[in-house]
Design a protein around this motif. Structure first.
Motif, PDB file in Angstrom:
ATOM      1  N   GLU A 290       0.426   5.657   0.084  1.00  0.00           N
ATOM      2  CA  GLU A 290      -0.851   6.154   0.397  1.00  0.00           C
ATOM      3  C   GLU A 290      -0.624   7.740  -0.701  1.00  0.00           C
TER       4      GLU A 290
ATOM      5  N   GLU B 258     -13.529   4.159   5.655  1.00  0.00           N
ATOM      6  CA  GLU B 258     -11.737   4.064   5.463  1.00  0.00           C
ATOM      7  C   GLU B 258     -11.198   3.085   5.475  1.00  0.00           C
ATOM      8  N   GLU B 259     -10.947   2.570   6.551  1.00  0.00           N
ATOM      9  CA  GLU B 259     -10.488   1.442   6.643  1.00  0.00           C
ATOM     10  C   GLU B 259     -11.502  -0.063   5.798  1.00  0.00           C
TER      11      GLU B 259
ATOM     12  N   GLU C  61      -5.871  -1.541  -1.702  1.00  0.00           N
ATOM     13  CA  GLU C  61      -3.806  -2.273  -0.913  1.00  0.00           C
ATOM     14  C   GLU C  61      -4.465  -2.969  -2.076  1.00  0.00           C
TER      15      GLU C  61
ATOM     16  N   TYR D 188       0.718  -1.326  -0.314  1.00  0.00           N
ATOM     17  CA  TYR D 188       0.221  -0.126  -0.296  1.00  0.00           C
ATOM     18  C   TYR D 188       0.967   1.001  -0.235  1.00  0.00           C
TER      19      TYR D 188
ATOM     20  N   TRP E 276      -7.791  12.491  -2.051  1.00  0.00           N
ATOM     21  CA  TRP E 276      -9.024  11.734  -1.446  1.00  0.00           C
ATOM     22  C   TRP E 276      -9.740  13.211  -1.755  1.00  0.00           C
TER      23      TRP E 276
ATOM     24  N   LYS F 123      -9.570   1.539   2.309  1.00  0.00           N
ATOM     25  CA  LYS F 123      -7.695   1.177   2.073  1.00  0.00           C
ATOM     26  C   LYS F 123      -7.624  -0.169   1.602  1.00  0.00           C
TER      27      LYS F 123
END
Lengths: 171, 171
Positions: free
Chosen positions: A164, B24-25, B32, A162, A169, B28
């Motif tokens: 960021e 948000e988790e 990922e 991952y 966003w 993500k």
């Protein structure tokens, strides 16, 4: 294993147990996974060539230098695009459709404890021409990639991660 | 659920529970999964724009008529290609790389019981231009597709199927 675990486990396998048997049932399970991928307008613009013939595998290695893992792999699957299956709306989407098809196949193979290696063909013109000639393909069938399949002789484990910094966003 | 079950479960979802929260988790985890897809020369030629802003979602629907499911979806993820990350060998492979990235994301979302719909942008020139303008993208960043994400208000269930006529066996 879950999808999440399989995605994290999958990696390009370049060393295989030479002579290991991959059953026809396993191959068909992998092909079916590919055929269940989404495609633009549900056009399913794909075909598959399953190569178990050792001489043909040798010929593939001669025309595509990055496929040398076929020395030990049990077989190769060549994903092809069928341009005749495109319509006005889906035209041009076949590379991403075939990418999704291929990823389904790699994940399904990983679940079967089989290793794979995705070797690109399209859009490199010289490679497309060589494969078209080797398999005597009509003009509408575009050789898209070569997937080596076999029993892994090296560990699984994704190199991905991952990042960021690759995400914006907009809230 | 296994990869095989998730591949068979995934479909394009066009009706969502409006206002449903996607954490948000969860987002993500989906991103990922995308970033763990294979890419030519491991070039990872992708970026992501996560759009939760309702006005921006409305603007997307205005410039891309096939994205009307964003009326009820919770968010959109725009997968972009980063052409600067290509090298001589990987050049031209970004559409299939981004297709694999997208498929990983769709499968991961399905495992999270979230619905998705893949709406193509690249290589349609008018759509690429509209999205580049809307998101003020530099020249090297190519808007590739829009993935709607939300809580499904319709049943899962793939439309795909195995088709032996699409397979040639070379033994």
């Amino acid at each position: 294993m879950s999808v999440n675990e399989i995605i994290k486990k999958r990696k390009s396998i370049r060393k295989y147990e030479k002579g290991a048997v991959v059953t026809e049932e396993q191959i068909k399970t992998i092909l079916e996974a590919g055929m269940l991928a989404p495609s633009a307008c549900n056009s399913r613009p794909f075909q598959f060539i399953v190569v178990r013939n050792r001489e043909k595998l040798e010929e593939i290695m001669k025309i595509h230098s990055y496929t040398q893992m076929l020395q030990t792999a049990s077989l190769a699957i060549i994903v092809c695009a069928d341009l005749n299956l495109q319509n006005e709306i889906s035209e041009g989407y076949f590379p991403e459709d075939c990418g999704a098809v291929t990823e389904n196949m790699l994940l399904q193979a990983t679940e079967l404890e089989l290793g794979t290696c995705w070797c690109g063909v399209y859009p490199k013109e010289d490679k497309v021409a060589s494969f078209s000639k080797l398999f005597n393909l009509p003009e509408n069938i575009v050789p898209f990639n070569v997937i080596a399949v076999g029993k892994p002789a090296e560990e699984f484990g994704s190199r991905g991660f991952y990042e960021e910094e690759k995400v914006t966003w907009i809230d």
